[in-house]
Design an enzyme around this catalytic site. Structure first.
Site, PDB file in Angstrom:
ATOM      1  N   ARG A 242      -2.621  -5.010  -6.065  1.00 34.06           N
ATOM      2  CA  ARG A 242      -2.093  -4.756  -4.723  1.00 34.06           C
ATOM      3  C   ARG A 242      -2.997  -3.853  -3.880  1.00 34.06           C
ATOM      4  O   ARG A 242      -3.136  -4.078  -2.674  1.00 34.06           O
ATOM      5  CB  ARG A 242      -0.681  -4.173  -4.807  1.00 34.06           C
ATOM      6  N   GLU A 365       1.575 -11.313  -3.068  1.00 36.52           N
ATOM      7  CA  GLU A 365       1.570 -10.240  -4.084  1.00 36.52           C
ATOM      8  C   GLU A 365       2.733  -9.268  -3.878  1.00 36.52           C
ATOM      9  O   GLU A 365       2.615  -8.058  -4.079  1.00 36.52           O
ATOM     10  CB  GLU A 365       0.224  -9.529  -4.128  1.00 36.52           C
TER      11      GLU A 365
END
Length: 381
Positions: A242, A365
């Site tokens: 991330r 994500e």
């Protein structure tokens, strides 16, 4: 709290990489978006610069670069072409489970090829009815002697049809919820089928599709980690990836702001450059502040990965970095279009493409709504 600043080597790396991106990648970016095809020429140039090797440990043919350096790379590529940056990000995402939880045999078999740019990878977690709710996935993996048989459909798969390997999460115990998920590394030519490619708003040079596993046989040695460890591997992988999505968002935003500020300096209205109008100066100042704050969060999250996350803050800070940076990218690119006025709304100028590219960073994500759930749980714990 982890503190850091870019080293002289990292600053020099940024300078060299920016020149490369401006000369090689930027001139193709608009055409990559228009044609909506994988940017092979740009990818080959990135391979020549050894960029796919950055995130692979040196023991397996990579450069073993720290995550802050990797973030700098993603920023600079995304600043000119988000689709090309995604071609680099996705293979790293697909290989994180192998790097962190895979057997030595898996690492030696697959990582050198990815580092050399000879192979690409995809990450197969989401399904048509299992996006944010990973535990509801329906893809099955049934043990059959010295192999598993995988059956199911994965959705929103980046690099579908391009990748040579697919990191797939499937239920080995359908009655155990998230504890019944196991991870596998599946080669494309074992019977992986791409049944649909999406027509997308942005990052159009990066294919996204539906991937079908119809009784695909996978050797036991291609299992990543232990049976039932898949959910932990999936979440641990996203914690580590991330921050680089945050870096991609920062790069897109910086590209838009750089273009808009250059435009304001050369465009004249009312007898003077637009850059001298205070109302527009305030928009630029706000964008620059948000961008710098986003970059700081991204680098801090990356430095937590590099330090081994001793204070167990990566899940929270990584979610913050991805969420704040992607929200910033949307705000900055929207303002960049506004700063160019009518020109900004046309495809003759790159900021409208950057606006479209920025949107996905709020979604993939883990949506930013999910990131806020993650952050709140840790703040309120």
């Amino acid at each position: 709290m982890t503190a850091f600043s870019l080293t002289e080597e990292q600053q020099q790396f940024r300078t060299v990489l920016r020149q490369f991106c401006e000369e090689k990648l930027a001139p193709r970016a608009a055409e990559v978006d228009r044609r909506a095809e994988f940017p092979w020429e740009s990818f080959k140039d990135c391979v020549a610069m050894e960029l796919p090797a950055l995130g692979v440990p040196a023991a397996y043919g990579g450069a073993g670069a720290d995550h802050v350096t990797q973030a700098v790379m993603v920023e600079e590529v995304a600043r000119v072409c988000a689709s090309t940056s995604l071609s680099l990000l996705i293979s790293k995402l697909g290989m994180i489970p192998v790097i962190e939880w895979g057997s030595e045999e898996l690492r030696r078999r697959y990582l050198p090829r990815v580092a050399a740019g000879e192979a690409q990878a995809s990450y197969c977690l989401s399904e048509p009815d299992a996006g944010s709710d990973v535990a509801s996935m329906r893809t099955r993996a049934v043990r059959d002697g010295d192999s598993y048989v995988l059956s199911g459909t994965k959705y929103w798969i980046t690099n579908a049809g391009i990748s040579d390997t697919y990191t797939v999460f499937a239920k080995t115990d359908p009655d155990a919820g998230h504890r019944g998920i196991t991870a596998f590394l599946v080669e494309a030519d074992w019977g992986v089928k791409v049944t649909k490619l999406e027509e997308k708003l942005g990052v159009r040079g990066s294919p996204t599709g539906e991937v079908l596993f119809d009784d695909v046989r996978v050797p036991v040695e291609n299992r990543i980690g232990k049976e039932g460890q898949g959910f932990y591997i999936a979440m641990g992988t996203l914690d580590r990836s991330r921050p680089t999505i945050g870096a991609q968002a920062v790069g897109i935003a910086e590209g838009a702001l750089d273009y808009a500020t250059a435009y304001l300096k050369r465009r004249e209205q009312f007898g003077k450059p637009l850059a001298e109008l205070q109302g527009l100066q305030f928009m630029v100042a706000d964008a620059a502040m948000r961008l710098e704050a986003a970059r700081g969060l991204v680098y801090r999250a990356c430095s937590l990965i590099d330090s081994g996350d001793p204070e167990h803050e990566l899940t929270k800070i990584g979610a913050m970095a991805k969420c704040f940076a992607s929200d910033t990218a949307m705000a900055v690119t929207t303002d960049a279009v506004q700063l160019l006025g009518g020109y900004g709304y046309t495809k003759d100028f790159p900021v409208e493409r950057m606006l479209r590219d920025a949107k996905i960073t709020q979604i993939y994500e883990g949506t930013n709504q999910i990131q806020r759930v993650v952050i709140a749980k840790r703040v309120l714990a």
